[in-house]
Design a protein around this motif. Structure first.
Motif, PDB file in Angstrom:
ATOM      1  N   LEU A  34       0.805  -1.225   0.000  1.00  0.00           N
ATOM      2  CA  LEU A  34       0.000   0.000   0.000  1.00  0.00           C
ATOM      3  C   LEU A  34       0.836   1.273   0.000  1.00  0.00           C
ATOM      4  O   LEU A  34       0.279   2.363  -0.102  1.00  0.00           O
ATOM      5  CB  LEU A  34      -0.958  -0.008   1.197  1.00  0.00           C
ATOM      6  CG  LEU A  34      -1.910  -1.205   1.229  1.00  0.00           C
ATOM      7  CD1 LEU A  34      -2.806  -1.135   2.449  1.00  0.00           C
ATOM      8  CD2 LEU A  34      -2.729  -1.307  -0.039  1.00  0.00           C
ATOM      9  N   THR A  35       2.150   1.147   0.105  1.00  0.00           N
ATOM     10  CA  THR A  35       3.000   2.323   0.066  1.00  0.00           C
ATOM     11  C   THR A  35       3.911   2.308  -1.155  1.00  0.00           C
ATOM     12  O   THR A  35       3.983   3.287  -1.890  1.00  0.00           O
ATOM     13  CB  THR A  35       3.849   2.423   1.350  1.00  0.00           C
ATOM     14  OG1 THR A  35       2.973   2.423   2.475  1.00  0.00           O
ATOM     15  CG2 THR A  35       4.682   3.689   1.369  1.00  0.00           C
ATOM     16  N   LEU A  36       4.584   1.193  -1.390  1.00  0.00           N
ATOM     17  CA  LEU A  36       5.554   1.117  -2.481  1.00  0.00           C
ATOM     18  C   LEU A  36       4.957   0.704  -3.815  1.00  0.00           C
ATOM     19  O   LEU A  36       5.323   1.243  -4.855  1.00  0.00           O
ATOM     20  CB  LEU A  36       6.680   0.140  -2.112  1.00  0.00           C
ATOM     21  CG  LEU A  36       7.502   0.508  -0.882  1.00  0.00           C
ATOM     22  CD1 LEU A  36       8.487  -0.602  -0.550  1.00  0.00           C
ATOM     23  CD2 LEU A  36       8.217   1.832  -1.085  1.00  0.00           C
ATOM     24  N   VAL A  37       4.053  -0.252  -3.795  1.00  0.00           N
ATOM     25  CA  VAL A  37       3.493  -0.797  -5.035  1.00  0.00           C
ATOM     26  C   VAL A  37       2.483   0.171  -5.631  1.00  0.00           C
ATOM     27  O   VAL A  37       1.672   0.758  -4.914  1.00  0.00           O
ATOM     28  CB  VAL A  37       2.819  -2.167  -4.755  1.00  0.00           C
ATOM     29  CG1 VAL A  37       2.036  -2.657  -5.951  1.00  0.00           C
ATOM     30  CG2 VAL A  37       3.859  -3.190  -4.339  1.00  0.00           C
ATOM     31  N   LYS A  38       2.540   0.342  -6.930  1.00  0.00           N
ATOM     32  CA  LYS A  38       1.526   1.126  -7.650  1.00  0.00           C
ATOM     33  C   LYS A  38       0.459   0.150  -8.120  1.00  0.00           C
ATOM     34  O   LYS A  38       0.738  -0.766  -8.893  1.00  0.00           O
ATOM     35  CB  LYS A  38       2.131   1.847  -8.859  1.00  0.00           C
ATOM     36  CG  LYS A  38       3.241   2.806  -8.501  1.00  0.00           C
ATOM     37  CD  LYS A  38       2.710   3.945  -7.662  1.00  0.00           C
ATOM     38  CE  LYS A  38       3.837   4.922  -7.352  1.00  0.00           C
ATOM     39  NZ  LYS A  38       3.644   5.615  -6.117  1.00  0.00           N
ATOM     40  N   LEU A  39      -0.753   0.319  -7.633  1.00  0.00           N
ATOM     41  CA  LEU A  39      -1.855  -0.560  -8.000  1.00  0.00           C
ATOM     42  C   LEU A  39      -2.442  -0.109  -9.334  1.00  0.00           C
ATOM     43  O   LEU A  39      -2.543   1.086  -9.606  1.00  0.00           O
ATOM     44  CB  LEU A  39      -2.922  -0.555  -6.905  1.00  0.00           C
ATOM     45  CG  LEU A  39      -2.463  -1.087  -5.551  1.00  0.00           C
ATOM     46  CD1 LEU A  39      -3.532  -0.872  -4.504  1.00  0.00           C
ATOM     47  CD2 LEU A  39      -2.093  -2.564  -5.632  1.00  0.00           C
ATOM     48  N   PRO A  40      -2.860  -1.077 -10.166  1.00  0.00           N
ATOM     49  CA  PRO A  40      -3.404  -0.711 -11.471  1.00  0.00           C
ATOM     50  C   PRO A  40      -4.818  -0.152 -11.362  1.00  0.00           C
ATOM     51  O   PRO A  40      -5.576  -0.528 -10.463  1.00  0.00           O
ATOM     52  CB  PRO A  40      -3.419  -2.029 -12.243  1.00  0.00           C
ATOM     53  CG  PRO A  40      -3.599  -3.066 -11.172  1.00  0.00           C
ATOM     54  CD  PRO A  40      -2.851  -2.531  -9.976  1.00  0.00           C
ATOM     55  N   PRO A  41      -5.178   0.736 -12.299  1.00  0.00           N
ATOM     56  CA  PRO A  41      -6.575   1.186 -12.349  1.00  0.00           C
ATOM     57  C   PRO A  41      -7.432   0.053 -12.900  1.00  0.00           C
ATOM     58  O   PRO A  41      -6.917  -0.909 -13.485  1.00  0.00           O
ATOM     59  CB  PRO A  41      -6.536   2.373 -13.304  1.00  0.00           C
ATOM     60  CG  PRO A  41      -5.380   2.079 -14.211  1.00  0.00           C
ATOM     61  CD  PRO A  41      -4.370   1.342 -13.357  1.00  0.00           C
ATOM     62  N   GLU A  42      -8.749   0.174 -12.747  1.00  0.00           N
ATOM     63  CA  GLU A  42      -9.638  -0.800 -13.375  1.00  0.00           C
ATOM     64  C   GLU A  42      -9.471  -0.708 -14.882  1.00  0.00           C
ATOM     65  O   GLU A  42      -9.091   0.345 -15.398  1.00  0.00           O
ATOM     66  CB  GLU A  42     -11.093  -0.513 -12.979  1.00  0.00           C
ATOM     67  CG  GLU A  42     -11.424  -0.923 -11.566  1.00  0.00           C
ATOM     68  CD  GLU A  42     -12.908  -0.897 -11.309  1.00  0.00           C
ATOM     69  OE1 GLU A  42     -13.682  -1.385 -12.162  1.00  0.00           O
ATOM     70  OE2 GLU A  42     -13.293  -0.399 -10.250  1.00  0.00           O
TER      71      GLU A  42
END
Length: 152
Positions: A140-148
């Motif tokens: 939740l800090t380092l990883v960039k989560l993908p958009p839908e």
């Protein structure tokens, strides 16, 4: 609060049938200051309904991240993982296995089915909280989560 780049909180789906583990996870998130939207389903079928936005979950937001136990009633966690990772609308959602199983075959099968990580739940509550804090730091800090897929 950890947020998307657009300022929205990260939506987390916890799929866990054990009420004690749900409570401990919620407490660990609170102590780790993970103040995001944590949603809980207690069996594999409900998790699939949530992810596909069916029935009582028709109006929920799709989660940005799934924490998935393997030992679930109705539909197993492994079957949930297989369906998520084979569905074009869901496959980009990171799925982290969070289970008590240390069985090598579960670990191998989880990665063969494209889980994004495999975490074994510590028995000791303090160790569990430490693991959740490490989870927060990484996912939740380092990883960039993908958009839908539709860009939202």
């Amino acid at each position: 609060m950890i947020e998307h780049q657009d300022g929205e909180p990260v939506e987390i789906l916890l799929v866990e049938d054990n009420p004690g583990d749900v409570r401990l996870t919620e407490e660990a998130f609170a102590e780790a200051r993970i103040n995001n939207d944590l949603h809980v389903t207690r069996d594999g079928q409900s998790a699939l309904d949530y992810l596909h936005q069916r029935g009582e979950y028709a109006d929920v937001d799709r989660p940005d991240l799934v924490l998935l136990d393997l030992n679930l009633p109705r539909v197993s966690g492994m079957d949930v993982l297989e369906e998520v990772k084979s569905d074009d609308a869901l496959c980009r959602i990171p799925v982290v296995i969070l289970t008590s199983s240390e069985a090598e075959e579960d670990i191998v099968e989880s990665y063969e089915n494209h889980s994004n990580a495999y975490l074994t739940k510590p028995i000791d509550p303090a160790a569990f909280i430490e693991m959740i804090q490490s989870f927060e730091d990484f996912w939740l800090t380092l990883v960039k989560l993908p958009p839908e897929p539709n860009g939202t």
